[in-house]
Scaffold this motif. Structure first.
Motif, short mmCIF file in Angstrom:
data_model
loop_
_atom_site.label_atom_id
_atom_site.label_comp_id
_atom_site.label_asym_id
_atom_site.label_seq_id
_atom_site.Cartn_x
_atom_site.Cartn_y
_atom_site.Cartn_z
N ILE A 145 -1.53 11.43 10.36
CA ILE A 145 -0.69 11.99 10.05
C ILE A 145 -0.99 13.44 9.20
N ASP A 146 -0.28 14.70 9.86
CA ASP A 146 -0.73 15.84 9.27
C ASP A 146 -2.71 15.40 9.82
N SER A 147 -3.13 16.21 9.15
CA SER A 147 -4.91 15.98 9.06
C SER A 147 -5.81 14.15 8.62
N LEU A 148 -4.88 13.40 8.14
CA LEU A 148 -5.77 12.55 8.33
C LEU A 148 -5.44 10.86 9.24
N THR A 149 -6.22 10.50 8.41
CA THR A 149 -6.45 9.10 8.85
C THR A 149 -6.44 8.10 8.45
N TYR A 150 -6.30 6.36 8.35
CA TYR A 150 -6.50 5.52 7.44
C TYR A 150 -5.67 5.87 6.82
N THR A 151 -4.52 6.08 6.65
CA THR A 151 -3.29 6.27 5.65
C THR A 151 -3.05 4.83 5.53
N ASN A 152 -2.67 4.37 6.49
CA ASN A 152 -1.76 2.76 6.48
C ASN A 152 -0.27 3.21 5.73
N SER A 153 0.24 4.70 5.68
CA SER A 153 1.50 4.47 5.32
C SER A 153 2.65 5.37 6.67
N ARG A 154 3.96 4.97 5.74
CA ARG A 154 5.44 4.60 6.13
C ARG A 154 5.11 5.68 6.93
N ASP A 213 -12.25 7.20 0.29
CA ASP A 213 -12.61 8.03 0.28
C ASP A 213 -12.33 9.55 0.56
N ASP A 214 -13.13 9.79 1.96
CA ASP A 214 -12.63 10.67 2.57
C ASP A 214 -11.62 11.45 3.35
N MET A 215 -10.64 9.95 2.91
CA MET A 215 -9.27 10.62 3.73
C MET A 215 -8.01 10.49 2.00
N ILE A 216 -8.30 9.48 1.88
CA ILE A 216 -7.19 9.44 0.60
C ILE A 216 -7.49 10.06 -0.78
N ASP A 217 -7.17 10.11 -1.28
CA ASP A 217 -7.12 11.06 -2.86
C ASP A 217 -6.34 10.13 -4.18
N THR A 218 -6.39 8.71 -4.28
CA THR A 218 -6.02 8.20 -4.61
C THR A 218 -7.39 7.14 -5.32
N ARG A 256 -2.06 9.84 -2.20
CA ARG A 256 -2.26 11.00 -2.53
C ARG A 256 -3.49 11.13 -1.76
N GLY A 257 -3.23 12.62 -0.72
CA GLY A 257 -4.13 12.32 0.76
C GLY A 257 -5.26 13.87 -0.09
N LYS A 258 -5.88 13.84 0.07
CA LYS A 258 -6.97 15.21 0.30
C LYS A 258 -5.81 16.30 1.05
N ASN A 259 -5.38 16.56 1.83
CA ASN A 259 -4.43 17.58 2.54
C ASN A 259 -3.35 17.71 1.36
N GLY A 260 -3.43 17.25 0.22
CA GLY A 260 -2.29 17.91 -0.73
C GLY A 260 -1.27 17.43 -0.87
N THR A 310 1.27 14.21 -0.09
CA THR A 310 1.96 12.69 -0.40
C THR A 310 2.42 12.11 0.67
N TYR A 311 2.08 10.91 0.54
CA TYR A 311 2.72 9.66 1.34
C TYR A 311 2.86 8.42 0.74
N THR A 312 3.81 7.42 1.62
CA THR A 312 4.21 6.40 0.90
C THR A 312 3.27 4.99 1.37
N PRO A 313 3.38 4.21 0.27
CA PRO A 313 2.83 2.87 1.16
C PRO A 313 3.26 1.95 1.04
#
Length: 263
Positions: free
Chosen positions: A42-51, A84-89, A107-111, A113-116
């Motif tokens: 999603i966007d520039s991130l992987t491994y978010t496991n987000s909605r 830690d590289d993908m999610i800043d939570t 909270r993503g490193k790209n600034g 936010t995503y839904t857990p």
């Protein structure tokens, strides 16, 4: 003594030949299946496991969604991958408490936010899309999965981290048990095949989850998988184009965990 050795050797050759014949003639696992790895990008991130990641994968036409299911200290499943590289939570423990996990967005490193996702939201998404298949990583306890995802059982592919777990999941009626590479070896698969020949309660190993690095670095593993025609769910491809290249190169790679799921 020579007769005993000859008889034993002949028996082993016959059994192995029978196993290879049966595997070669079995119906194949569906080919060229893309699995959205940890929900997909999603966007520039992987491994978010987000909605948002899951919804993006669905919008891209992906039918197999993999989530990292861990169990909170309270005993409830949630989708979470410590990265830690993908999610800043940052949470107080890993896996996090359910209340802590749901109290704020990821909270993503790209600034952004995503839904857990907890087990409630996962059920909601998959029940709203009956054509989706749920690929489960991390948690392979069939009792937990049956308790929290009872209506998804027939659509769940569960990666299993021991042969005992593989047997439990396979015999519990999930869509597919998948043996993880840490529990895989040629000897283990052959022994399980032999037990299956004489006992219907002993399931065969139908598919193995295997990393590309493991496959490429082990000649004996490659030979065994090809000789026995063992389907592989391989991780990971960086994109759909990369996945298509791997499908073309490795015929046993039937499923590919793919990070970027866009067409």
């Amino acid at each position: 003594m020579k007769n005993i050795i000859y008889t034993t050797g002949t028996f082993v050759v016959i059994v192995v030949a029978l196993l290879l014949y049966v595997r070669a003639s079995e119906p194949a696992v569906p080919e060229h299946v893309i699995i959205a790895h940890a929900g997909g990008n999603i966007d520039s991130l992987t491994y978010t496991n987000s909605r948002e990641a899951v919804e993006h994968a669905i919008a891209c036409g992906v039918k197999y969604i993999e989530l990292d299911i861990v169990v909170s200290p309270e005993g409830e499943p949630l989708a979470f991958h410590s990265s830690d590289d993908m999610i800043d939570t940052i949470y107080s423990c890993d896996p996090p408490h359910i209340s802590e996990f749901t109290s704020a967005p990821l909270r993503g490193k790209n600034g952004k936010t995503y839904t857990p996702l907890t087990w409630r939201e996962i059920n909601e998404i998959f029940l709203a899309h009956p054509d989706l298949f749920f690929v489960v990583d991390k948690t392979d306890d069939p009792a937990i999965l049956e308790k929290y995802f009872p209506k998804l059982k027939s659509r769940m592919i569960v990666e299993c981290f021991s042969m005992q777990r593989y047997k439990e999941v396979a015999n519990a009626g999930f869509k597919q048990a998948m043996l993880s590479e840490g529990a895989f070896s040629p000897a283990a698969v052959i022994w399980q095949d032999i037990k299956h020949l004489f006992c219907s309660d002993e399931p065969r190993v139908e598919i193995v989850a295997l990393g590309r690095d493991t496959y490429n670095s082990s000649r004996s593993t490659r030979w065994f998988i090809k000789a026995c025609n063992i389907p592989v769910a391989m991780w990971s491809a960086t994109s759909r184009q990369h996945a298509n290249e791997i499908f073309h190169k490795i015929s046993q790679a039937r499923m590919l965990y793919t990070n970027e799921v866009g067409k």
